[in-house]
Motif scaffolding. Structure first.
Motif, PDB file in Angstrom:
ATOM      1  N   GLU A  81     -35.509  25.400  53.001  1.00 17.71           N
ATOM      2  CA  GLU A  81     -35.279  25.111  51.354  1.00 17.71           C
ATOM      3  C   GLU A  81     -36.339  24.955  50.692  1.00 17.71           C
ATOM      4  OE1 GLU A  81     -32.142  22.054  51.029  1.00 17.71           O
ATOM      5  OE2 GLU A  81     -30.535  23.717  51.000  1.00 17.71           O
ATOM      6  N   LYS A  82     -36.383  25.347  49.649  1.00 20.25           N
ATOM      7  CA  LYS A  82     -37.427  25.117  48.717  1.00 20.25           C
ATOM      8  C   LYS A  82     -36.959  24.431  47.464  1.00 20.25           C
ATOM      9  CE  LYS A  82     -39.532  29.061  50.757  1.00 20.25           C
ATOM     10  NZ  LYS A  82     -38.520  29.239  51.781  1.00 20.25           N
ATOM     11  N   THR A  83     -37.179  23.177  47.272  1.00 14.63           N
ATOM     12  CA  THR A  83     -36.544  22.522  46.440  1.00 14.63           C
ATOM     13  C   THR A  83     -37.494  21.844  45.130  1.00 14.63           C
ATOM     14  OG1 THR A  83     -36.548  20.286  47.261  1.00 14.63           O
ATOM     15  CG2 THR A  83     -34.774  21.682  48.059  1.00 14.63           C
ATOM     16  N   GLU A  84     -36.721  21.916  43.955  1.00 14.05           N
ATOM     17  CA  GLU A  84     -37.458  20.806  42.830  1.00 14.05           C
ATOM     18  C   GLU A  84     -37.979  19.639  43.189  1.00 14.05           C
ATOM     19  OE1 GLU A  84     -36.626  18.741  38.712  1.00 14.05           O
ATOM     20  OE2 GLU A  84     -35.707  20.868  38.923  1.00 14.05           O
TER      21      GLU A  84
ATOM     22  N   LEU B 233     -36.556  28.770  43.976  1.00 16.08           N
ATOM     23  CA  LEU B 233     -36.071  27.369  44.410  1.00 16.08           C
ATOM     24  C   LEU B 233     -34.713  27.778  44.723  1.00 16.08           C
ATOM     25  CD1 LEU B 233     -37.746  24.965  41.700  1.00 16.08           C
ATOM     26  CD2 LEU B 233     -38.592  25.461  43.982  1.00 16.08           C
ATOM     27  N   THR B 234     -34.210  26.415  45.492  1.00 16.13           N
ATOM     28  CA  THR B 234     -32.647  26.652  45.995  1.00 16.13           C
ATOM     29  C   THR B 234     -31.907  26.692  44.497  1.00 16.13           C
ATOM     30  OG1 THR B 234     -32.582  24.179  45.825  1.00 16.13           O
ATOM     31  CG2 THR B 234     -32.810  25.037  48.114  1.00 16.13           C
ATOM     32  N   ASP B 235     -32.269  26.156  43.277  1.00 17.45           N
ATOM     33  CA  ASP B 235     -31.429  26.483  42.045  1.00 17.45           C
ATOM     34  C   ASP B 235     -31.645  27.664  41.424  1.00 17.45           C
ATOM     35  OD1 ASP B 235     -33.957  26.288  40.833  1.00 17.45           O
ATOM     36  OD2 ASP B 235     -33.430  24.268  40.117  1.00 17.45           O
TER      37      ASP B 235
END
Length: 140
Positions: free
Chosen positions: A19-22, A75-77
């Protein structure tokens, strides 16, 4: 050597699928800038968030941000990592950092220089090899 592990060239070149998250992007910003600021003041290792960080950690933080921007990572969002998003989060994180350290401590440090250097290196068109190289120019 471990006989139970076989790693090929393809394994080493495979793009990480995690995952690549904020939150991860924000942490890279905070750690990178706080380390550079401490380095500019002559400290080689700095305790940050219950870990002892050094130039390698700051370099990993900056390099990952550069790669995420360069390769338009999502990102995941669903948001893409762009220079604009990076700058927005950087400004937000520095407001938070100033609040946690206190304005007097923040202003007494070398955060302006650290922020400028980290920003320039994170959004550069080409990858700058190692963050301490241009940072040496800032040592007084």
């Amino acid at each position: 050597m471990r006989d139970d592990v076989e790693v090929s060239q393809a394994d080493l070149l495979e793009i990480h699928r995690g995952e690549k998250t904020e939150a991860g992007l924000r942490e890279n910003i905070r750690v990178g800038i706080q380390y550079i600021e401490a380095w500019l003041q002559g400290r080689g290792a700095v305790p940050l968030y219950n870990l002892m960080e050094d130039a390698a950690t700051a370099e990993i933080s900056r390099a990952q941000i550069w790669q995420w921007i360069r390769f338009n990572v999502e990102l995941t969002d669903g948001r893409k990592v762009t220079p604009e998003l990076f700058n927005q989060l950087l400004e937000d994180e520095m407001v938070n950092l100033r609040g946690s350290l206190g304005a007097e401590n923040f202003n007494a440090g070398r955060f302006d220089e650290a922020i400028d250097l980290f920003r320039q290196m994170s959004i550069a068109k080409t990858f700058i090899p190692f963050l301490t190289l241009p940072a040496y120019e800032l040592i007084k």
